[in-house]
Design a protein around this motif. Structure first.
Motif, PDB file in Angstrom:
ATOM      1  N   LEU A  43       0.498  -1.612   0.060  1.00 41.72           N
ATOM      2  CA  LEU A  43       0.001   0.693  -0.293  1.00 41.72           C
ATOM      3  C   LEU A  43       0.817   0.857  -0.331  1.00 41.72           C
ATOM      4  O   LEU A  43       0.706   2.154  -0.378  1.00 41.72           O
ATOM      5  N   MET A  44       2.178   1.297   0.648  1.00 42.12           N
ATOM      6  CA  MET A  44       3.171   2.311   0.501  1.00 42.12           C
ATOM      7  C   MET A  44       4.080   1.913  -0.115  1.00 42.12           C
ATOM      8  O   MET A  44       5.242   2.729   0.024  1.00 42.12           O
ATOM      9  N   GLN A  45       4.384   1.999  -1.991  1.00 43.75           N
ATOM     10  CA  GLN A  45       3.993   1.526  -2.880  1.00 43.75           C
ATOM     11  C   GLN A  45       5.619   0.770  -2.187  1.00 43.75           C
ATOM     12  O   GLN A  45       6.902   0.891  -3.571  1.00 43.75           O
ATOM     13  N   GLY A  46       5.898  -0.347  -1.087  1.00 46.95           N
ATOM     14  CA  GLY A  46       6.834  -1.277  -1.203  1.00 46.95           C
ATOM     15  C   GLY A  46       6.793  -2.100  -1.770  1.00 46.95           C
ATOM     16  O   GLY A  46       5.570  -2.143  -2.186  1.00 46.95           O
ATOM     17  N   PHE A  47       8.040  -3.461  -1.873  1.00 46.44           N
ATOM     18  CA  PHE A  47       7.726  -4.575  -2.285  1.00 46.44           C
ATOM     19  C   PHE A  47       7.585  -5.909  -1.525  1.00 46.44           C
ATOM     20  O   PHE A  47       6.957  -6.370  -1.755  1.00 46.44           O
ATOM     21  N   SER A  48       7.954  -5.182  -0.137  1.00 47.43           N
ATOM     22  CA  SER A  48       7.189  -6.024   0.755  1.00 47.43           C
ATOM     23  C   SER A  48       8.103  -7.502   0.626  1.00 47.43           C
ATOM     24  O   SER A  48       7.098  -8.422   1.103  1.00 47.43           O
ATOM     25  N   ASN A  49       9.462  -7.506   0.283  1.00 47.36           N
ATOM     26  CA  ASN A  49      10.145  -8.614   0.246  1.00 47.36           C
ATOM     27  C   ASN A  49      11.147  -9.372   1.140  1.00 47.36           C
ATOM     28  O   ASN A  49      11.621 -10.376   0.417  1.00 47.36           O
ATOM     29  N   LYS A  50      11.425  -8.327   1.706  1.00 49.61           N
ATOM     30  CA  LYS A  50      12.294  -9.352   2.614  1.00 49.61           C
ATOM     31  C   LYS A  50      11.607  -9.081   3.947  1.00 49.61           C
ATOM     32  O   LYS A  50      11.420  -8.270   4.361  1.00 49.61           O
ATOM     33  N   ILE A  51      10.877 -10.175   4.686  1.00 48.89           N
ATOM     34  CA  ILE A  51       9.981 -10.732   5.566  1.00 48.89           C
ATOM     35  C   ILE A  51      10.125 -11.171   6.527  1.00 48.89           C
ATOM     36  O   ILE A  51      10.935 -12.180   6.404  1.00 48.89           O
ATOM     37  N   PRO A  52       9.517 -10.990   8.050  1.00 51.99           N
ATOM     38  CA  PRO A  52      10.255 -11.360   9.015  1.00 51.99           C
ATOM     39  C   PRO A  52       8.891 -12.315   9.377  1.00 51.99           C
ATOM     40  O   PRO A  52       8.055 -12.595   7.978  1.00 51.99           O
ATOM     41  N   VAL A  53       9.050 -13.943   9.808  1.00 52.01           N
ATOM     42  CA  VAL A  53       8.746 -14.505  10.073  1.00 52.01           C
ATOM     43  C   VAL A  53       7.395 -15.346  10.781  1.00 52.01           C
ATOM     44  O   VAL A  53       8.379 -14.018  12.339  1.00 52.01           O
ATOM     45  N   GLN A  54       7.050 -16.161  10.698  1.00 55.73           N
ATOM     46  CA  GLN A  54       5.409 -16.130  12.598  1.00 55.73           C
ATOM     47  C   GLN A  54       6.175 -16.806  13.573  1.00 55.73           C
ATOM     48  O   GLN A  54       6.424 -16.304  14.285  1.00 55.73           O
TER      49      GLN A  54
END
Length: 559
Positions: free
Chosen positions: A287-298
């Motif tokens: 939504l903020m025009q990022g890629f969200s491609n490096k993320i933390p996990v559960q």
């Protein structure tokens, strides 16, 4: 005859004259720029060369346009790289000697070492033209940088060719030193360099090595190689410099507002027009025009304690229906959780949340929520808050936010762990760990005295996870604690897309969740199924091309 003799003599003189002219011509050095023969010849050129040695810090593996020390967490159990590239393959446990990500690390680190070696070979001739104090400091900076580059090579690949000078091609087939030999070299270099490094670096010298940086690296390198007394002594030396203190606001520490914090010991300096990175574009939400491609996990989310200091499987404060309530504040200061603000809008990945609230203007409004509808929104349901500064929103791929390489909290935790392994759990250990837990913006319960060695070992291992996630240290930790073969293989999990866990997973002594007893475990999103070969994956593969051109370079086992 006379004519012939005269002709012969003139011809001989002419030939000698031409030969002499050609020889001088061929050895001419460029007049308008330095050459390898004459560089480094004065203080200005020395400073240029040392800047070049620092410049290796700005190199990044092709898969990840971000500072290389921060990329390693995505090959560990707390993070995931969504892009289908060599880093994802590494995390998946399928890397081989052709892996581009590991090869890029090898190359960029040895480029830095080669630059350091070149400088150290040429500084002997500068005594007469560079002030002694300046020369000694620059030499110490270079030896520190070379130790820093070797630290990564040694910990990632496990013993590497120890090049301390530039060698001709015919002599370049050098075998690997052992990991212990390489680490001993690193520690000795740091001992030598700390003497002439300054205690502080300010103004235009920001980013240069200091005594604190050298001692922090020594505490880390010694700790990672089980030299606990040296690790504790080096950490204590940093503490006794009285130059550093914890930043009150943990979240702010990783934003522009925290860049001048006294907690930061050494950071890569960025500035538009010179060097930038794109962490923001990779961390921001869709939504903020990022890629969200490096993320933390559960599994990282469920590691954090409740505010009573108990793990979520033990704490009466944990409510599965409100799983983020009453949790260690560092959870939401490190990670963007569902239904929390991120860059002025409510972040939510529940598929029914097709609209969300936007609070960026004076009057809140509902807007379409692409984090619920975009196929490439966060696969885990979480994002990083560390290093995702809203200031970068208008120029997401050109962030000049500095990347922290050493900070005081890590030094305190190095001290706690080293003293614990020495079984010297005195008041100084409790004071150090409680400083970290009780900074004003965190305010977690203090660790009470009287802990056994195994109890304190568990406490400090979990504390490092809460405190240092997304800072590139997790892979090193799970390797040296010999738990990587337990935490890496199997399902890498994200949140349940339409709800929460029905009950808490069990948390082990290292802070690792186990979801076997979670009643709705089957609804959790499986991001990928990872492999881990304990007989291979505790070190990275030596790049194939290196073993092909150097017959004395042995490959790591089972690659």
């Amino acid at each position: 005859m006379k004519r012939n003799t005269l002709s012969y003599t003139l011809g001989l003189l002419l030939s000698l004259s031409l030969y002499s002219c050609n020889e001088e011509y061929l050895i001419k050095n460029p007049l308008d720029s330095p050459s390898s023969e004459t560089f480094i010849s004065n203080e200005q050129e020395l400073n240029m060369a040392v800047t070049g040695a620092y410049n290796a810090l700005y190199q990044a593996p092709k898969a990840t346009p971000m500072p290389f020390p921060l990329t390693i967490d995505y090959a560990s159990d707390i993070g995931w790289e969504r892009n289908t590239n060599a880093l994802q393959i590494l995390g998946l446990g399928n890397a081989d000697a052709n892996n581009e990500f590991t090869s890029d690390f090898w190359n960029l680190l040895y480029i830095g070492i080669q630059r350091c070696n070149t400088i150290l070979e040429k500084v002997e001739n500068l005594n007469a033209v560079v002030p002694e104090a300046v020369l000694n400091q620059r030499i110490s900076e270079v030896r520190f940088l070379r130790a820093y580059y070797y630290f990564f090579l040694n910990e990632l690949f496990g013993g590497v060719p120890l090049l301390t000078k530039n060698v001709p091609l015919a002599e370049s087939a050098i075998p690997r030193a052992t990991k212990e030999e390489t680490n001993n070299f690193i520690l000795a270099e740091l001992d030598a360099s700390v003497i002439n490094l300054p205690e502080t670096a300010t103004g235009s010298n920001l980013g240069r090595a200091t005594k604190g940086a050298a001692l922090a690296l020594k505490s880390r390198a010694a700790l990672f190689n089980k030299k606990y007394q040296e690790a504790a002594d080096a950490a204590k030396a940093v503490m006794e410099l009285n130059q550093y203190q914890l930043h009150n606001n943990f979240e702010q520490l990783f934003k522009y507002a925290g860049e001048s914090s006294k907690e930061i010991i050494w950071a890569i300096q960025y500035k538009k027009g010179l060097a930038t990175h794109s962490i923001s574009s990779q961390f921001y939400s869709r939504l903020m025009q990022g890629f969200s491609n490096k993320i933390p996990v559960q599994s990282l989310i469920d590691s954090y304690e409740c505010t009573d200091g108990l793990n979520i499987d033990k704490s009466p404060l944990f409510d599965p229906k409100k799983p983020f309530l009453n949790r260690d504040p560092r959870l939401t200061q490190t990670v963007v959780l569902p239904q929390t603000l991120s860059l002025g809008v409510i972040f939510e990945t529940h598929p029914d949340s097709t609209m969300t609230w936007d609070y960026r203007d004076a009057t809140p409004k509902r807007i379409a929520n692409t984090d619920a509808t975009n196929a490439y929104a966060s696969f885990s349901g979480y994002l990083w808050r560390k290093y995702a500064d809203p200031i970068d929103f208008t120029d997401r791929t050109n962030s000049e936010l500095n990347a922290i390489l050493f900070r005081y909290a890590e030094v305190l935790l190095n001290y706690v762990e080293a003293k614990t392994e020495l079984n010297q759990i005195d008041n100084s250990v409790y004071e150090a760990i409680n400083q970290v837990r009780q900074r004003p913006s965190v305010a977690m319960p203090a660790i009470a005295t009287g802990k056994s060695q195994s109890q304190m070992r568990s406490i400090v291992r979990k504390e490092r996870k809460y405190e240092l996630s997304a800072e590139g240290l997790r892979l090193f930790d799970i390797r040296r604690w010999n738990i990587a073969h337990q935490v890496m293989p199997g399902d890498l999990l994200g949140r349940i897309r339409t709800g929460w866990l029905a009950n808490a997973p069990t948390i082990d002594e290292n802070g690792t969740p186990n979801y076997a007893q979670v009643s709705n475990r089957a609804e959790m999103r499986v991001i990928e199924k990872r492999n881990f070969n304990a007989e291979r994956d505790y070190v990275w593969p030596i790049p194939r091309i290196e073993t092909e051109v150097n017959p004395n370079l042995t490959q790591n086992k089972n690659y």
